[in-house]
Write a protein that holds these residues in place. Structure first.
Motif, PDB file in Angstrom:
ATOM      1  N   LEU A  91       5.522  -1.610   5.304  1.00  0.00           N
ATOM      2  CA  LEU A  91       4.349  -0.921   4.760  1.00  0.00           C
ATOM      3  C   LEU A  91       4.014   0.300   5.601  1.00  0.00           C
ATOM      4  O   LEU A  91       4.166   0.295   6.820  1.00  0.00           O
ATOM      5  N   GLU A  92       3.546   1.316   4.924  1.00  0.00           N
ATOM      6  CA  GLU A  92       3.104   2.542   5.586  1.00  0.00           C
ATOM      7  C   GLU A  92       1.628   2.741   5.272  1.00  0.00           C
ATOM      8  O   GLU A  92       1.248   2.927   4.116  1.00  0.00           O
ATOM      9  N   PRO A  93       0.741   2.686   6.271  1.00  0.00           N
ATOM     10  CA  PRO A  93      -0.687   2.839   5.978  1.00  0.00           C
ATOM     11  C   PRO A  93      -1.066   4.296   5.712  1.00  0.00           C
ATOM     12  O   PRO A  93      -0.625   5.204   6.418  1.00  0.00           O
ATOM     13  N   LYS A  94      -1.851   4.495   4.694  1.00  0.00           N
ATOM     14  CA  LYS A  94      -2.451   5.799   4.416  1.00  0.00           C
ATOM     15  C   LYS A  94      -3.941   5.630   4.680  1.00  0.00           C
ATOM     16  O   LYS A  94      -4.650   4.986   3.913  1.00  0.00           O
ATOM     17  N   LEU A  95      -4.436   6.183   5.794  1.00  0.00           N
ATOM     18  CA  LEU A  95      -5.792   5.926   6.253  1.00  0.00           C
ATOM     19  C   LEU A  95      -6.740   7.029   5.802  1.00  0.00           C
ATOM     20  O   LEU A  95      -6.420   8.214   5.875  1.00  0.00           O
ATOM     21  N   SER A  96      -7.927   6.617   5.337  1.00  0.00           N
ATOM     22  CA  SER A  96      -8.952   7.559   4.893  1.00  0.00           C
ATOM     23  C   SER A  96     -10.291   7.170   5.498  1.00  0.00           C
ATOM     24  O   SER A  96     -10.669   5.987   5.472  1.00  0.00           O
TER      25      SER A  96
ATOM     26  N   ASP B 241       8.990   2.790  -4.854  1.00  0.00           N
ATOM     27  CA  ASP B 241       8.879   2.247  -3.511  1.00  0.00           C
ATOM     28  C   ASP B 241       7.654   1.370  -3.376  1.00  0.00           C
ATOM     29  O   ASP B 241       7.666   0.346  -2.734  1.00  0.00           O
ATOM     30  N   SER B 242       6.532   1.807  -3.983  1.00  0.00           N
ATOM     31  CA  SER B 242       5.325   1.008  -3.909  1.00  0.00           C
ATOM     32  C   SER B 242       5.512  -0.298  -4.646  1.00  0.00           C
ATOM     33  O   SER B 242       4.995  -1.328  -4.251  1.00  0.00           O
ATOM     34  N   SER B 243       6.214  -0.269  -5.764  1.00  0.00           N
ATOM     35  CA  SER B 243       6.472  -1.497  -6.493  1.00  0.00           C
ATOM     36  C   SER B 243       7.282  -2.453  -5.622  1.00  0.00           C
ATOM     37  O   SER B 243       7.076  -3.654  -5.643  1.00  0.00           O
ATOM     38  N   ALA B 244       8.194  -1.884  -4.831  1.00  0.00           N
ATOM     39  CA  ALA B 244       8.963  -2.727  -3.912  1.00  0.00           C
ATOM     40  C   ALA B 244       8.059  -3.378  -2.896  1.00  0.00           C
ATOM     41  O   ALA B 244       8.199  -4.559  -2.591  1.00  0.00           O
ATOM     42  N   ALA B 245       7.076  -2.599  -2.389  1.00  0.00           N
ATOM     43  CA  ALA B 245       6.132  -3.180  -1.433  1.00  0.00           C
ATOM     44  C   ALA B 245       5.295  -4.246  -2.092  1.00  0.00           C
ATOM     45  O   ALA B 245       4.987  -5.271  -1.508  1.00  0.00           O
ATOM     46  N   ALA B 246       4.941  -4.010  -3.338  1.00  0.00           N
ATOM     47  CA  ALA B 246       4.118  -4.979  -4.050  1.00  0.00           C
ATOM     48  C   ALA B 246       4.864  -6.294  -4.247  1.00  0.00           C
ATOM     49  O   ALA B 246       4.254  -7.343  -4.339  1.00  0.00           O
ATOM     50  N   SER B 247       6.177  -6.234  -4.301  1.00  0.00           N
ATOM     51  CA  SER B 247       6.938  -7.456  -4.470  1.00  0.00           C
ATOM     52  C   SER B 247       7.385  -8.041  -3.136  1.00  0.00           C
ATOM     53  O   SER B 247       8.071  -9.032  -3.079  1.00  0.00           O
ATOM     54  N   GLY B 248       7.022  -7.363  -2.047  1.00  0.00           N
ATOM     55  CA  GLY B 248       7.319  -7.900  -0.731  1.00  0.00           C
ATOM     56  C   GLY B 248       8.548  -7.305  -0.085  1.00  0.00           C
ATOM     57  O   GLY B 248       8.907  -7.670   1.016  1.00  0.00           O
ATOM     58  N   ASP B 249       9.292  -6.395  -0.769  1.00  0.00           N
ATOM     59  CA  ASP B 249      10.453  -5.770  -0.140  1.00  0.00           C
ATOM     60  C   ASP B 249      10.245  -4.269  -0.026  1.00  0.00           C
ATOM     61  O   ASP B 249       9.398  -3.703  -0.620  1.00  0.00           O
ATOM     62  N   GLY B 250      11.114  -3.621   0.770  1.00  0.00           N
ATOM     63  CA  GLY B 250      11.120  -2.159   0.803  1.00  0.00           C
ATOM     64  C   GLY B 250       9.913  -1.583   1.490  1.00  0.00           C
ATOM     65  O   GLY B 250       9.192  -2.235   2.218  1.00  0.00           O
ATOM     66  N   LYS B 251       9.686  -0.302   1.218  1.00  0.00           N
ATOM     67  CA  LYS B 251       8.624   0.443   1.885  1.00  0.00           C
ATOM     68  C   LYS B 251       7.576   0.835   0.867  1.00  0.00           C
ATOM     69  O   LYS B 251       7.908   1.331  -0.199  1.00  0.00           O
ATOM     70  N   GLY B 252       6.322   0.628   1.174  1.00  0.00           N
ATOM     71  CA  GLY B 252       5.240   1.010   0.284  1.00  0.00           C
ATOM     72  C   GLY B 252       4.068   1.542   1.058  1.00  0.00           C
ATOM     73  O   GLY B 252       3.917   1.266   2.245  1.00  0.00           O
ATOM     74  N   THR B 253       3.250   2.313   0.378  1.00  0.00           N
ATOM     75  CA  THR B 253       2.072   2.889   1.010  1.00  0.00           C
ATOM     76  C   THR B 253       0.847   2.042   0.713  1.00  0.00           C
ATOM     77  O   THR B 253       0.579   1.719  -0.446  1.00  0.00           O
ATOM     78  N   VAL B 254       0.123   1.678   1.735  1.00  0.00           N
ATOM     79  CA  VAL B 254      -1.120   0.927   1.580  1.00  0.00           C
ATOM     80  C   VAL B 254      -2.286   1.844   1.929  1.00  0.00           C
ATOM     81  O   VAL B 254      -2.365   2.359   3.050  1.00  0.00           O
ATOM     82  N   ALA B 255      -3.162   2.077   0.982  1.00  0.00           N
ATOM     83  CA  ALA B 255      -4.329   2.932   1.208  1.00  0.00           C
ATOM     84  C   ALA B 255      -5.435   2.109   1.856  1.00  0.00           C
ATOM     85  O   ALA B 255      -5.901   1.127   1.284  1.00  0.00           O
ATOM     86  N   PHE B 256      -5.866   2.527   3.051  1.00  0.00           N
ATOM     87  CA  PHE B 256      -6.795   1.724   3.862  1.00  0.00           C
ATOM     88  C   PHE B 256      -7.958   2.609   4.293  1.00  0.00           C
ATOM     89  O   PHE B 256      -7.767   3.670   4.876  1.00  0.00           O
ATOM     90  N   GLY B 257      -9.183   2.170   4.011  1.00  0.00           N
ATOM     91  CA  GLY B 257     -10.374   2.911   4.408  1.00  0.00           C
ATOM     92  C   GLY B 257     -10.959   2.388   5.707  1.00  0.00           C
ATOM     93  O   GLY B 257     -10.760   1.230   6.080  1.00  0.00           O
ATOM     94  N   TYR B 258     -11.708   3.261   6.387  1.00  0.00           N
ATOM     95  CA  TYR B 258     -12.389   2.872   7.627  1.00  0.00           C
ATOM     96  C   TYR B 258     -13.586   3.796   7.830  1.00  0.00           C
ATOM     97  O   TYR B 258     -13.756   4.784   7.110  1.00  0.00           O
TER      98      TYR B 258
END
Length: 329
Positions: free
Chosen positions: A57-62, A16-33
């Protein structure tokens, strides 16, 4: 923040992440704050208003305590994007992150002095003890104040400590002055109500600005500019909403950080929030590059960089300008 499109799940080989990396599908983006208004507002509003919907994209926030730790996490592949305050902007300038978006311009930094210390203006700092958290925007405002007064760093006694200890040291009279920022100064003022503001960020604006930014891994824009534009599109939309609803954004961010509703009240008084249209224009005409270039020169003087380099190498202005609503679909 650092830049590089290695999505968290991509590094683990998730399809799924590979799909997000190519611009399609659902992927998790790890985002810091960071757990303050500037560091969390854009992500808080994006979550509250559902701005990630339609991006795939689905954000994974840390949450992190500071920007340099986020850059370390970017380098190790544990984060995809993050947040940096102005004191950490030497990290993108050193090639460890790429700036994908300016968030807000900070107006919160101050050099303050205790009443009765005899310090009223920057020149009066000579010979005094000054508490400062090194490598932060506090150190930057102190260096600017000294330079304005024609003083050298060794004309004062810098007492290095972490930001929270600055509050204690100043409040208890262990030092005569401090270089710090709001909301920490709000805490100090409750203990030392007659403190003196010696220098502040807006004294140097617009020649010098203190932007806080979002960053990603440097390789990410090269490998998947489409994904980066989706993320930047969310950040731009969130920032535009904040610019139109500053007080409401304080409440949303407090809720996001699990703070009392009034804890961040007035936070927007210490930042300048620029709409994305204005930031895009300032990016296109070179103004934003100038902000980063002048700060890089300061970092050279602080010993953080061997040479200033050029912000065009680490601020992705063309990508920021071209990202928009269309990248959400």
């Amino acid at each position: 923040m650092s830049f590089g499109l290695v999505l968290t799940l991509t590094s683990c080989g998730d399809e799924d992440s590979s799909a997000a990396a190519s611009g399609d599908g659902k992927g998790t983006v790890a985002f810091g704050y960071t757990a303050d208004y500037s560091g969390a507002a854009a992500l808080a509003v994006a979550e509250k208003r559902g701005l990630w919907k339609g991006t795939g994209l689905e954000p994974k926030l840390s949450v992190f305590t500071n920007g340099p730790l986020q850059v370390q996490a970017l380098g190790s592949g544990n984060l995809d994007f993050g947040y940096l305050g102005p004191g950490a902007l030497w990290l993108p300038a050193s090639g460890k992150a790429s700036i994908v978006s300016v968030n807000m311009l900070g107006l919160a930094d101050r050099v303050i002095a205790r009443p009765g210390s005899g310090i009223r203006e920057p020149a009066d700092l000579k010979g005094h003890k000054v508490a400062v958290a090194e490598g932060t925007s506090g150190e930057m405002i102190l260096n600017l104040a000294l330079r304005e007064a024609g003083l050298k760093p060794d004309d004062v006694t810098k007492v290095a400590m972490d930001a929270s200890t600055v509050v204690t040291a100043f409040s208890s009279g262990q030092v005569d002055a401090a270089a710090t920022w709001y909301p920490l100064i709000d805490t100090i003022e409750k203990r030392v109500p007659d403190l003196v503001e010696v220098s502040e960020t807006k004294d140097y604006y617009p020649k010098l600005t203190f932007p806080n930014v979002f960053v990603g891994r440097p390789e990410l824009a090269r490998e998947d500019p489409g994904l980066v534009k989706k993320v930047v599109g969310v950040l731009k939309e969130s920032g535009d909403w904040i610019a139109q609803h500053p007080e409401e954004s304080e409440k949303i961010t407090a809720d996001f950080l699990d703070l009392p509703a009034d804890r961040l009240e007035g936070a927007t008084e210490h930042v300048r929030i620029l709409p994305s249209e204005e930031l895009a224009a300032l990016s296109q005409d070179g103004t934003v590059d100038g902000w980063f270039d002048r700060l890089a020169e300061m970092f050279v003087g602080m010993g953080k960089l061997p040479e200033p380099g050029k912000s065009t190498d680490y601020y992705l202005s063309d990508l920021y300008t071209s990202a928009g609503e269309a990248d959400r679909t």
